[in-house]
Design an enzyme around this catalytic site. Structure first.
Site, PDB file in Angstrom:
ATOM      1  N   SER A  85      25.425 -54.485 -67.452  1.00  0.00           N
ATOM      2  CA  SER A  85      24.714 -53.371 -68.092  1.00  0.00           C
ATOM      3  C   SER A  85      23.655 -53.785 -69.102  1.00  0.00           C
ATOM      4  O   SER A  85      22.885 -52.940 -69.563  1.00  0.00           O
ATOM      5  CB  SER A  85      25.716 -52.425 -68.759  1.00  0.00           C
ATOM      6  OG  SER A  85      26.377 -51.662 -67.782  1.00  0.00           O
ATOM      7  N   LYS A  88      20.250 -52.658 -68.264  1.00  0.00           N
ATOM      8  CA  LYS A  88      19.749 -51.339 -68.663  1.00  0.00           C
ATOM      9  C   LYS A  88      18.667 -51.430 -69.730  1.00  0.00           C
ATOM     10  O   LYS A  88      17.798 -50.545 -69.827  1.00  0.00           O
ATOM     11  CB  LYS A  88      20.904 -50.471 -69.175  1.00  0.00           C
ATOM     12  CG  LYS A  88      21.930 -50.068 -68.116  1.00  0.00           C
ATOM     13  CD  LYS A  88      23.086 -49.312 -68.753  1.00  0.00           C
ATOM     14  CE  LYS A  88      24.013 -48.684 -67.734  1.00  0.00           C
ATOM     15  NZ  LYS A  88      24.754 -49.658 -66.926  1.00  0.00           N
ATOM     16  N   TYR A 171      28.563 -42.405 -71.215  1.00  0.00           N
ATOM     17  CA  TYR A 171      27.940 -43.625 -70.685  1.00  0.00           C
ATOM     18  C   TYR A 171      27.887 -43.555 -69.164  1.00  0.00           C
ATOM     19  O   TYR A 171      28.905 -43.294 -68.508  1.00  0.00           O
ATOM     20  CB  TYR A 171      28.744 -44.836 -71.144  1.00  0.00           C
ATOM     21  CG  TYR A 171      28.075 -46.152 -70.888  1.00  0.00           C
ATOM     22  CD1 TYR A 171      27.078 -46.615 -71.729  1.00  0.00           C
ATOM     23  CD2 TYR A 171      28.455 -46.948 -69.816  1.00  0.00           C
ATOM     24  CE1 TYR A 171      26.461 -47.843 -71.511  1.00  0.00           C
ATOM     25  CE2 TYR A 171      27.853 -48.170 -69.588  1.00  0.00           C
ATOM     26  CZ  TYR A 171      26.857 -48.617 -70.431  1.00  0.00           C
ATOM     27  OH  TYR A 171      26.244 -49.817 -70.207  1.00  0.00           O
ATOM     28  N   GLU A 293      22.274 -50.259 -78.728  1.00  0.00           N
ATOM     29  CA  GLU A 293      23.187 -49.609 -79.668  1.00  0.00           C
ATOM     30  C   GLU A 293      23.037 -50.280 -81.029  1.00  0.00           C
ATOM     31  O   GLU A 293      22.995 -51.509 -81.119  1.00  0.00           O
ATOM     32  CB  GLU A 293      24.618 -49.720 -79.128  1.00  0.00           C
ATOM     33  CG  GLU A 293      24.759 -48.974 -77.798  1.00  0.00           C
ATOM     34  CD  GLU A 293      25.892 -49.481 -76.918  1.00  0.00           C
ATOM     35  OE1 GLU A 293      26.678 -50.329 -77.400  1.00  0.00           O
ATOM     36  OE2 GLU A 293      25.981 -49.044 -75.761  1.00  0.00           O
ATOM     37  N   LYS A 336      24.224 -55.064 -77.142  1.00  0.00           N
ATOM     38  CA  LYS A 336      24.549 -54.482 -75.833  1.00  0.00           C
ATOM     39  C   LYS A 336      25.504 -55.426 -75.104  1.00  0.00           C
ATOM     40  O   LYS A 336      25.275 -56.632 -75.050  1.00  0.00           O
ATOM     41  CB  LYS A 336      23.287 -54.267 -74.984  1.00  0.00           C
ATOM     42  CG  LYS A 336      23.565 -53.541 -73.669  1.00  0.00           C
ATOM     43  CD  LYS A 336      23.845 -52.073 -73.927  1.00  0.00           C
ATOM     44  CE  LYS A 336      24.263 -51.352 -72.647  1.00  0.00           C
ATOM     45  NZ  LYS A 336      25.690 -51.638 -72.294  1.00  0.00           N
ATOM     46  N   SER A 339      28.745 -56.318 -68.018  1.00  0.00           N
ATOM     47  CA  SER A 339      29.675 -57.062 -67.169  1.00  0.00           C
ATOM     48  C   SER A 339      29.572 -56.573 -65.733  1.00  0.00           C
ATOM     49  O   SER A 339      29.155 -55.443 -65.470  1.00  0.00           O
ATOM     50  CB  SER A 339      31.118 -56.910 -67.668  1.00  0.00           C
ATOM     51  OG  SER A 339      31.522 -55.563 -67.630  1.00  0.00           O
TER      52      SER A 339
END
Length: 389
Positions: A85, A88, A171, A293, A336, A339
């Protein structure tokens, strides 16, 4: 537990330092990373790990273990790992880059760019909602029976939100996947081409791919599940956009430095990176940026663990809107996790300190262990840097 031969190879690039100072830095950094990471490698029987640190303009690379239990080839700073991820963050950057180019606005409703969703719930959901996981409760994963984009659009036309847009964080790979579809379409490029032929070259990332070329496969680490079964990514619908990037420690620490404005980049691309750090929603202990985040710095480990908990991934969390976007700040920690079934990754950086870390492993192990190890390394290095001034 399988005996794992741990060997550490340290490479460093130091600017304006004496040899004595360089040797001291190497020794201290090695000790800090050894103390934080070695227990993790041993506890979870991780075959290989690559760690990169950027500290006040200097890069350090640490390698442990092997690319594959079968070949025993050692990990290097150019070994390719699946990012999961963390991919992203590139999708979000592509969207802000397209916005800089005037091809879209994050305030646009999704149906404006995806006519197939006209008349659906996506008439009332913005691209910003996709980039902040606040679309109203989209599922984490694309359903298993969806095998094509047409089937996905069919599913989304019938989907109904559980919450109002901008009220809850859920999420979702579908959420960021749709953002990637829109961003690439606005640039009139396939998503993979937009990332591999436009974004990566602009960032100077020369060992990063969605589609690993045949002549690079020998650098692609073998992944292992938590039960130690060998596995690599088996991509499905929206995989490229949500979790499909493979990259190296060398490229990823460059990406972290780019996010901290430490490189000479095209101004439009630099602005696109910076735009992804704006905070839009408060969710528990964490502020949701565009995929990234964020936390105020300094911060306690328990708050970072809370923001990276399973609950934040698998459950919907009420959010408080920050009324547009929180002003960009540098005295924060931005992070961030990522996996896949066979890989685990974590990146974090503190812009005000010009301090960042990349942790890549070819085994899926818990996010809490990654976050804890990285937190200990960063806070120890921050203390070291503060004491030196």
């Amino acid at each position: 537990m399988r005996a794992l031969p741990l060997f550490w190879i340290l490479c460093c690039f130091l600017f304006g330092s004496s040899h004595a100072t360089a040797d001291t830095d190497r020794s201290q950094l090695r000790s800090i990373i050894d103390n934080a990471v070695r227990p993790v490698i041993e506890q979870y029987d991780v075959p290989g790990m690559a760690i990169a640190v950027t500290k006040d303009g200097e890069r350090y690379f640490y390698h442990a273990g092997v690319m594959s239990r079968e070949t025993r080839h050692p990990i290097t700073s150019n070994t390719l790992f699946e990012l999961g991820s963390i991919s992203k963050t590139f999708t979000a950057t592509l969207a802000t880059y397209a916005q800089q180019d005037g091809k879209l606005s994050l305030d646009d409703k999704i149906s404006k760019h995806l006519p197939a969703l006209s008349g659906s719930s996506f008439e009332h959901i913005s691209l910003l909602n996709l980039a902040t996981h606040t679309a109203g409760g989209l599922p984490l994963q694309v359903p298993d029976d969806i095998r094509s984009n047409d089937q996905l659009m069919n599913y989304l036309r019938q989907w109904r939100p559980a919450f109002g847009a901008g009220t809850h964080r859920s999420y979702s790979n579908i959420s960021i996947g749709l953002l990637g579809v829109v961003a690439a379409a606005s640039m009139r490029l396939p998503f993979e081409d937009a990332i591999e032929k436009k974004l990566f070259p602009g960032l100077g990332m020369t060992h990063s791919y969605i589609r690993v070329p045949a002549d690079r496969t020998q650098h692609y680490a073998q992944g292992y599940t938590r039960k130690d079964a060998p596995v690599r990514l088996n991509p499905g619908v929206l995989a490229s956009e949500a979790y499909g990037v493979k990259s190296s420690a060398a490229d990823m620490i460059r990406f972290i430095e780019a996010n901290m404005q430490m490189l000479a980049l095209d101004p439009k691309l630099q602005r696109a990176l910076t735009d992804t750090h704006a905070g839009y929603f408060k969710a528990g202990d964490m502020t949701q940026d565009l995929i990234w985040e964020q936390y105020p710095y300094p911060i306690d480990l328990k708050q970072v663990l809370s923001g990276n908990s399973d609950a934040m991934v698998y459950e919907s969390t009420p959010v408080t809107s920050l009324n547009g976007s929180m002003p960009l700040a540098t005295n924060v920690m931005i992070n961030k996790t990522g996996s896949t079934n066979g890989f685990a990754a974590y990146v974090a950086f503190i812009p005000a300190k010009k301090l960042g870390i990349v942790m890549l492993a070819n085994k899926n192990y818990p996010a809490a262990a990654r976050v804890t190890a990285a937190y200990r390394i960063l806070t120890a290095l921050d203390k070291q840097m503060t004491g030196a001034r």
